[in-house]
Design a protein around this motif. Structure first.
Motif, short mmCIF file in Angstrom:
data_model
loop_
_atom_site.label_atom_id
_atom_site.label_comp_id
_atom_site.label_asym_id
_atom_site.label_seq_id
_atom_site.Cartn_x
_atom_site.Cartn_y
_atom_site.Cartn_z
N MET A 1 0.84 -1.20 0.00
CA MET A 1 0.00 0.00 0.00
C MET A 1 0.88 1.25 0.00
SD MET A 1 -2.68 1.29 2.94
CE MET A 1 -3.56 -0.26 2.92
N ASP A 2 0.65 2.15 -0.96
CA ASP A 2 1.37 3.41 -1.01
C ASP A 2 0.72 4.40 -0.04
OD1 ASP A 2 3.21 2.61 -2.90
OD2 ASP A 2 1.94 3.19 -4.57
N LEU A 3 1.47 4.76 0.99
CA LEU A 3 0.93 5.69 1.99
C LEU A 3 0.99 7.12 1.48
CD1 LEU A 3 2.56 4.22 5.22
CD2 LEU A 3 0.19 3.95 4.45
N ARG A 4 0.10 7.93 2.00
CA ARG A 4 0.10 9.36 1.70
C ARG A 4 0.00 10.11 3.03
NH1 ARG A 4 -5.65 8.51 -1.44
NH2 ARG A 4 -6.96 8.19 0.40
N LEU A 5 0.49 11.35 3.03
CA LEU A 5 0.63 12.10 4.27
C LEU A 5 0.00 13.48 4.14
CD1 LEU A 5 1.94 12.50 7.12
CD2 LEU A 5 4.01 13.26 5.92
N ALA A 6 -0.94 13.79 5.04
CA ALA A 6 -1.53 15.13 5.13
C ALA A 6 -0.98 15.81 6.38
CB ALA A 6 -3.05 15.03 5.21
N ILE A 7 -0.28 16.92 6.18
CA ILE A 7 0.36 17.64 7.28
C ILE A 7 -0.43 18.92 7.53
CG2 ILE A 7 2.51 18.64 8.12
CD1 ILE A 7 3.96 17.05 5.91
N PHE A 8 -0.84 19.12 8.77
CA PHE A 8 -1.67 20.26 9.12
C PHE A 8 -0.90 21.27 9.97
CE2 PHE A 8 -4.91 17.19 8.11
CZ PHE A 8 -5.96 17.93 7.60
N ASP A 9 -1.06 22.53 9.64
CA ASP A 9 -0.75 23.61 10.57
C ASP A 9 -1.81 23.57 11.68
OD1 ASP A 9 0.32 26.20 11.50
OD2 ASP A 9 -1.56 27.00 10.70
N VAL A 10 -1.57 24.32 12.77
CA VAL A 10 -2.51 24.29 13.89
C VAL A 10 -3.23 25.63 14.05
CG1 VAL A 10 -2.77 23.96 16.38
CG2 VAL A 10 -1.23 22.48 15.09
N ASP A 11 -2.53 26.68 14.50
CA ASP A 11 -3.16 27.98 14.73
C ASP A 11 -3.67 28.57 13.42
OD1 ASP A 11 -2.73 28.24 17.56
OD2 ASP A 11 -0.62 28.62 17.14
N GLY A 12 -4.97 28.86 13.36
CA GLY A 12 -5.56 29.43 12.17
C GLY A 12 -5.98 28.40 11.15
N THR A 13 -5.63 27.14 11.37
CA THR A 13 -6.02 26.06 10.47
C THR A 13 -6.94 25.07 11.16
OG1 THR A 13 -3.96 26.27 9.21
CG2 THR A 13 -5.18 24.21 8.97
N LEU A 14 -6.49 24.53 12.29
CA LEU A 14 -7.31 23.61 13.08
C LEU A 14 -8.01 24.30 14.24
CD1 LEU A 14 -5.01 20.44 13.24
CD2 LEU A 14 -6.96 20.87 11.71
N VAL A 15 -7.33 25.25 14.88
CA VAL A 15 -7.91 25.93 16.04
C VAL A 15 -7.94 27.43 15.84
CG1 VAL A 15 -7.23 24.11 17.66
CG2 VAL A 15 -5.72 26.07 17.30
N ASP A 16 -8.97 28.07 16.38
CA ASP A 16 -9.14 29.52 16.32
C ASP A 16 -8.52 30.11 17.58
OD1 ASP A 16 -9.84 32.11 15.97
OD2 ASP A 16 -12.00 31.78 15.97
N ALA A 105 -9.31 7.57 9.62
CA ALA A 105 -9.91 6.25 9.36
C ALA A 105 -9.50 5.68 8.01
CB ALA A 105 -11.44 6.35 9.45
N GLU A 106 -8.88 6.47 7.15
CA GLU A 106 -8.45 5.99 5.85
C GLU A 106 -7.17 5.16 5.99
OE1 GLU A 106 -10.09 9.91 3.37
OE2 GLU A 106 -7.97 9.38 3.32
N ASP A 107 -7.19 3.95 5.50
CA ASP A 107 -6.04 3.05 5.68
C ASP A 107 -4.75 3.59 5.08
OD1 ASP A 107 -7.62 1.23 7.02
OD2 ASP A 107 -8.05 0.01 5.24
N ALA A 108 -4.85 4.28 3.96
CA ALA A 108 -3.65 4.72 3.25
C ALA A 108 -3.18 6.10 3.68
CB ALA A 108 -3.91 4.73 1.75
N THR A 109 -3.92 6.75 4.58
CA THR A 109 -3.61 8.13 4.93
C THR A 109 -2.96 8.23 6.31
OG1 THR A 109 -5.43 8.99 3.59
CG2 THR A 109 -4.59 10.43 5.33
N LEU A 110 -1.84 8.93 6.37
CA LEU A 110 -1.21 9.30 7.63
C LEU A 110 -1.41 10.79 7.84
CD1 LEU A 110 2.19 7.39 7.27
CD2 LEU A 110 0.11 6.61 8.42
N LEU A 111 -1.49 11.19 9.09
CA LEU A 111 -1.65 12.60 9.44
C LEU A 111 -0.45 13.10 10.23
CD1 LEU A 111 -5.40 12.74 10.57
CD2 LEU A 111 -4.44 13.14 8.29
N GLY A 112 -0.10 14.35 9.97
CA GLY A 112 1.00 14.98 10.69
C GLY A 112 0.67 16.41 11.04
N VAL A 113 1.53 17.00 11.86
CA VAL A 113 1.41 18.40 12.26
C VAL A 113 2.75 19.09 12.01
CG1 VAL A 113 1.25 19.96 14.25
CG2 VAL A 113 -0.39 18.10 13.99
#
Length: 223
Positions: A1-16, A105-113
């Motif tokens: 399985m080819d993994l993919r990575l979604a990297i999130f900023d925090v302030d202003g992106t996830l939290v106000d 919950a997506e098997d191929a998706t990893l999350l980062g910050v």
């Protein structure tokens, strides 16, 4: 399985976090004996590391004042956060939790910050909203040069083993977009944060979304 990575900023992106940021800076400046910056000037610099942000906001002040403001900001941010409760002072943006849960919950998706917050600040957010298990890589200002240096993203790629072409950075500032481009990953901007859509696009955003639903719909298009 080819993994993919979604990297999130925090302030202003996830939290106000704007109320807390402004209040902490005002208290820090009062303690250092200097005038607080204009609200928009302060929020426009969110995403940079705190020392770089302070140096840019107060170019006419010397290093001792900069250090006093930085330490005062850290103290008052922590104090205000504890007094107000993180869920009340820095709430998640609408749709953020649902989007993170779905991506997790997506098997191929990893999350980062990748955030300009300190390790302590990020840990508080993750614990407050029960998000620690969602993110397999967590990059903070304590360990890296300030954005837009690509160090945070390059480290996240190394930790996860995901190829740059399978990764995307999601953020609300031009610093996030520039960091993504410097690291060779895709860049998607969000419109509800501290920089407007035109600034994000000029910095390299391939798209700017208005909702988390829109982000999820286009996140892996073409991948």
């Amino acid at each position: 399985m080819d993994l993919r990575l979604a990297i999130f900023d925090v302030d202003g992106t996830l939290v106000d976090s704007q109320h807390l940021i402004v209040a902490a800076m005002q208290a820090a400046c009062e303690g250092a004996g200097c005038a607080a910056p204009a609200r928009q000037a302060l929020l426009s610099g969110v995403g940079l590391s705190l020392p770089q942000l302070v140096a840019g906001l107060f170019p006419d002040q010397g290093a001792p004042v900069h250090r006093a403001i930085v330490e005062g900001y850290k103290h008052h941010y922590a104090r205000l956060r504890q007094e107000g409760g993180e869920a009340n002072v820095t709430p998640l943006y609408p749709g953020a939790l649902e989007a993170l849960n779905a991506l997790h919950a997506e098997d191929a998706t990893l999350l980062g910050v990748a955030t300009g917050k300190s390790r302590r600040g990020l840990d508080f957010i993750l614990e407050s909203f029960d998000l620690r298990r969602h993110f397999v890589t967590r990059q903070v200002a304590d360990d890296h040069p300030s954005k837009p240096h690509p160090s945070m993203i390059l480290t996240a790629l190394a930790e996860t083993g995901v190829a740059p072409e399978r990764a995307v950075m999601i953020g609300d500032t031009s610093f996030d977009m520039e960091m993504a481009r410097a690291a060779g990953v895709r860049a998607i901007g969000v419109s509800w944060g501290y920089h407007d859509a035109r600034r994000l696009e000029r910095a390299g955003a391939e798209a700017v979304v208005d909702t988390f639903d829109a982000l999820r719909n286009m996140l892996w298009s073409g991948n």
